[in-house]
Design a protein around this motif. Structure first.
Motif, mmCIF file in Angstrom:
data_model
loop_
_atom_site.group_PDB
_atom_site.id
_atom_site.type_symbol
_atom_site.label_atom_id
_atom_site.label_comp_id
_atom_site.label_asym_id
_atom_site.label_seq_id
_atom_site.Cartn_x
_atom_site.Cartn_y
_atom_site.Cartn_z
ATOM 1 N N UNK A 34 0.861 -1.182 0.000
ATOM 2 C CA UNK A 34 0.000 0.000 0.000
ATOM 3 C C UNK A 34 0.894 1.227 0.000
ATOM 4 N N UNK A 35 0.498 2.241 -0.740
ATOM 5 C CA UNK A 35 1.307 3.455 -0.855
ATOM 6 C C UNK A 35 0.375 4.654 -0.924
ATOM 7 N N UNK A 36 0.745 5.742 -0.245
ATOM 8 C CA UNK A 36 -0.111 6.914 -0.255
ATOM 9 C C UNK A 36 0.567 8.120 0.374
ATOM 10 N N UNK A 37 -0.257 9.056 0.813
ATOM 11 C CA UNK A 37 0.241 10.306 1.380
ATOM 12 C C UNK A 37 -0.597 10.667 2.593
ATOM 13 N N UNK A 38 0.068 11.148 3.642
ATOM 14 C CA UNK A 38 -0.629 11.551 4.852
ATOM 15 C C UNK A 38 -0.295 12.974 5.238
ATOM 16 N N UNK A 39 -1.192 13.618 5.973
ATOM 17 C CA UNK A 39 -0.956 14.948 6.512
ATOM 18 C C UNK A 39 -1.233 14.903 8.012
ATOM 19 N N UNK A 85 -2.956 15.767 18.473
ATOM 20 C CA UNK A 85 -2.525 15.463 17.108
ATOM 21 C C UNK A 85 -3.716 15.006 16.273
ATOM 22 N N UNK A 86 -3.773 15.503 15.036
ATOM 23 C CA UNK A 86 -4.758 15.064 14.055
ATOM 24 C C UNK A 86 -4.003 14.536 12.844
ATOM 25 N N UNK A 87 -4.505 13.467 12.229
ATOM 26 C CA UNK A 87 -3.830 12.920 11.060
ATOM 27 C C UNK A 87 -4.839 12.346 10.079
ATOM 28 N N UNK A 88 -4.482 12.423 8.794
ATOM 29 C CA UNK A 88 -5.325 11.896 7.734
ATOM 30 C C UNK A 88 -4.422 11.349 6.634
ATOM 31 N N UNK A 89 -4.708 10.154 6.159
ATOM 32 C CA UNK A 89 -3.902 9.537 5.095
ATOM 33 C C UNK A 89 -4.831 8.860 4.095
#
Length: 276
Positions: free
Chosen positions: A48-53, A267-271
């Protein structure tokens, strides 16, 4: 640390081009927990490959918050109840035993802290904290085979510059899904030795002289308590959306450190991940 993340992202992308995933008909994940992904679809290779903020504190104890983009994803290989994973700069082996035991061993990096991490000059005059290799062991026990409720402990150790950091935790998985989707909440308490506490919140005599902050030497003991919530959604067969929220409240001793500008951290995170 940013250079290490970039290198890991490049190597991961190259590996995706050369790996051929082999999937079995049984797509049951090793654990149904949203926080513990299994990209193998039951056995063999998974990618799996992606991007998170992330929106988080600039460093432990900071009152400054910032957005940070990070590569996300993993390369995994599963054989039966054993899952091997490479995620960023972390290598791990995870296994399920007798359906109710979760065991994980990891080798990873603990990130550095630099003066430039604070735009307001809060770290001026303090020594840089280097990246450190750490080894981690974690054990959880579920009260049922569906992993709706569980307890566990996690211990990370390194050399004298890192010390030791331990967790005790209790988790709850909402809903009855068995595919790794849904929502999970984890309550935890952290304990650390003096090396680990002073790595993030201590001020040595020389640092006190150069920074003007009060000298601070913390003893081993209770560090903080917190809550982490993780949600994993399947937008399609190949697209996953992972979000997280974490709130951590520091102990009185940590709050008394001049490094801790706040009594808490959030902390907040989204990917977004593409599951090959």
């Amino acid at each position: 640390m940013k250079k290490l993340k970039l290198i890991a992202a490049i190597v991961t992308a190259m590996s995706v081009l050369t790996l051929t995933a082999a999937h079995a008909e049984d797509e049951t994940p090793l654990f149904p927990l949203p926080f513990t992904p299994d990209f193998t679809r039951g056995s063999g290779w998974g990618v799996a490959l992606g991007l998170g903020v992330e929106y988080e504190t600039a460093y432990a104890g900071s009152d400054e918050y910032e957005f940070e983009l990070d590569p996300a994803g993993a390369i995994q290989w599963r054989k039966g109840n054993h899952l091997f994973s490479w995620e960023g700069v972390e290598l791990s082996w995870t296994t399920r035993q007798k359906d109710q035991w979760y065991i994980q061993v990891e080798l990873n990096y603990d990130g550095e802290r630099e003066e430039g991490d604070s735009d307001d000059g809060r770290l001026d005059g303090l020594d840089e904290r280097d990246d450190e290799f750490t080894g981690t062991g974690e054990v959880r026990y579920a009260f049922d085979g569906e992993w709706r409720n569980y307890v566990g402990t996690r211990i990370s150790v390194g050399d004298s510059d890192f010390g030791a950091l331990g967790f005790v935790l209790a988790g709850h998985r909402f809903g009855s899904r068995q595919d790794g989707g849904g929502t999970e909440a984890i309550l935890y308490a952290k304990f650390a030795d003096s090396n680990n506490l002073n790595r993030e919140f201590g001020v040595s005599p020389s640092e006190a002289t150069t920074s003007g902050l009060a000298e601070t030497d913390l003893d081993s003991g209770y560090r903080s308590s917190g809550l982490r919530v993780v949600d994993r959604r399947f937008a399609s067969e190949y697209i996953q959306i992972v979000s997280g929220l974490e709130f951590e409240y520091y102990s009185n001793d940590v709050q008394d450190s001049p490094i801790a500008r706040e009594d808490f951290a959030a902390e907040l995170e989204l990917a977004v991940l593409y599951h090959f």
